[in-house]
Design an enzyme around this catalytic site. Structure first.
Site, PDB file in Angstrom:
ATOM      1  N   SER A 153       6.796  -5.326   7.271  1.00  0.00           N
ATOM      2  CA  SER A 153       8.354  -5.638   6.833  1.00  0.00           C
ATOM      3  C   SER A 153       9.185  -4.981   8.190  1.00  0.00           C
ATOM      4  CB  SER A 153       8.523  -4.684   5.210  1.00  0.00           C
ATOM      5  OG  SER A 153       9.884  -4.479   5.157  1.00  0.00           O
ATOM      6  N   ASP A 279      10.248 -13.106  -2.067  1.00  0.00           N
ATOM      7  CA  ASP A 279       9.852 -12.098  -1.832  1.00  0.00           C
ATOM      8  C   ASP A 279      11.473 -11.591  -1.911  1.00  0.00           C
ATOM      9  OD1 ASP A 279      10.701  -9.666   0.113  1.00  0.00           O
ATOM     10  OD2 ASP A 279       9.536 -10.299   1.588  1.00  0.00           O
ATOM     11  N   HIS A 306       7.794  -8.190  -2.430  1.00  0.00           N
ATOM     12  CA  HIS A 306       7.521  -7.545  -0.845  1.00  0.00           C
ATOM     13  C   HIS A 306       6.545  -6.496  -0.299  1.00  0.00           C
ATOM     14  CE1 HIS A 306      10.029  -6.772   2.961  1.00  0.00           C
ATOM     15  NE2 HIS A 306       9.394  -5.509   2.706  1.00  0.00           N
TER      16      HIS A 306
END
Length: 351
Positions: A153, A279, A306
């Site tokens: 991320s 996502d 995610h």
């Protein structure tokens, strides 16, 4: 599949294909317990380490070395925003890498993992210089070993920017791998505001807690009141930009760590990226564009949420196996170039 995108082998069972289930399970207590178990099972020495960096910056992490044999390379692991070295994906990935013979350094960003007391200034996403300095210190911790970096991320965003900065910084970075990396902060903010509220509420709650802790530790510097902490994400970020950065406004701040457009075209360090088309936090539509860049190798999965990519009831996941496999492939260039042998190696690593 568009040109330049590698088909993903991630095939979760039907009951695990919901992106919100994937995303929530990724940070569940059950998966965190699995990560602690995996790290405990691996034969390695884990040493808490405080890095003292230029400008008096102090960042904390854990240096892990496999006991079975001398390490073959070093991997710097970078967590996501409001995560830490103890996040489940960090522990599970570290365990996989240690089993494959890598030394691993899990780095806490400033103000993450209970390290608010180490620095007066607030964390923000443009603090790349201190991550470059930390990478240099990690390379010196295991001198002579090839250096790789992996991130999740926001940590994936940092890893990719680290790769862009590496040549000018004299950093001997061989490759980076990134899972669901943030590319376009401004667009991501827009999408989160329009998407399911649970993600925005999660990050707001975590960030407010972090800011409150910073204020309690340094009240003479951070004298904001509770009204600031009650601000929604966008105005709270704008407040932070005004009070804790040199950027003139929110747009300039977002642009400072954006990787949108053609910015990754300048990569000279190869980068592997794993992204899920579903996502719910990081929009996936920009990723096919970067797949055409010379040093970007993109694997796009239909499912995964995610930073989830969970494919079995044990809560083990594809992403940590993928990171270990790509790091291994970076060291075994002959296997990568030999086609069939490379596929066999990947099949074994991803099993």
């Amino acid at each position: 599949m568009p040109h330049g995108i590698r088909p993903s082998r991630f095939r979760p069972p039907d009951w695990l294909r919901n992106p919100h289930l994937q995303s929530v399970l990724a940070s569940s207590p059950l998966r965190a317990a699995r990560a602690r178990q995996r790290l405990h099972q691996v034969a390695a020495q884990h040493t808490p380490t405080l890095l003292t960096l230029p400008g008096g910056v102090r960042l904390q992490g854990v240096a892990s070395t496999p006991r079975a044999r001398p390490p073959r390379a070093t991997v710097l692991l970078l967590h996501g925003w409001e995560g830490s070295i103890h996040s489940s994906y960090m522990g599970l990935t570290a365990a996989r890498l240690l089993r494959r013979g890598f030394a691993v350094f899990r780095l806490n960003f400033r103000d993450h993992g209970g390290t608010h007391h180490l620095n007066e200034g607030l964390f923000h996403s443009n603090r790349l210089d201190e991550v470059v300095d930390a990478a240099r210190a990690v390379a010196a911790h295991w001198p002579g070993l090839p250096l790789l970096a992996a991130g999740f991320s926001l940590g994936g965003n940092f890893a990719l920017r680290l790769a862009l900065r590496a040549p000018a910084a004299g950093l001997p970075l061989r490759r980076v791998v990134a899972v669901c990396p943030l590319l376009d902060p401004a667009h991501t903010m827009d999408c989160m505001e329009q998407g399911p509220a649970l993600y925005m509420r999660y990050f707001e709650r975590k960030w407010r807690q972090s800011l409150a802790r910073k204020r309690a530790l340094f009240p003479q510097i951070h004298a904001f009141d509770d009204a600031v902490l009650r601000l929604p994400m966008r105005p709270l970020t704008a407040w932070m930009v005004q009070h804790a950065t040199d950027y003139p406004d929110l747009a300039a701040y977002f642009d400072g760590y954006s990787l949108a457009g053609d910015r990754l075209r300048a990569l000279t360090v190869p980068a592997d990226i794993l992204m899920a088309a579903d996502d719910p936090v990081v929009p996936s539509e920009a990723f096919p564009h970067i797949a055409g860049f010379a040093n970007v190798h993109l694997e796009l999965a239909r499912h995964g949420g995610h930073c989830g990519f969970i494919d079995r009831p044990s809560m083990d996941g594809y992403a940590e196996r993928w990171v270990a496999a790509r790091c291994l492939a970076a060291l075994e260039a002959s296997a990568v170039e030999s086609g069939a042998d490379s596929e066999q190696e990947d099949d074994h690593a991803l099993a």
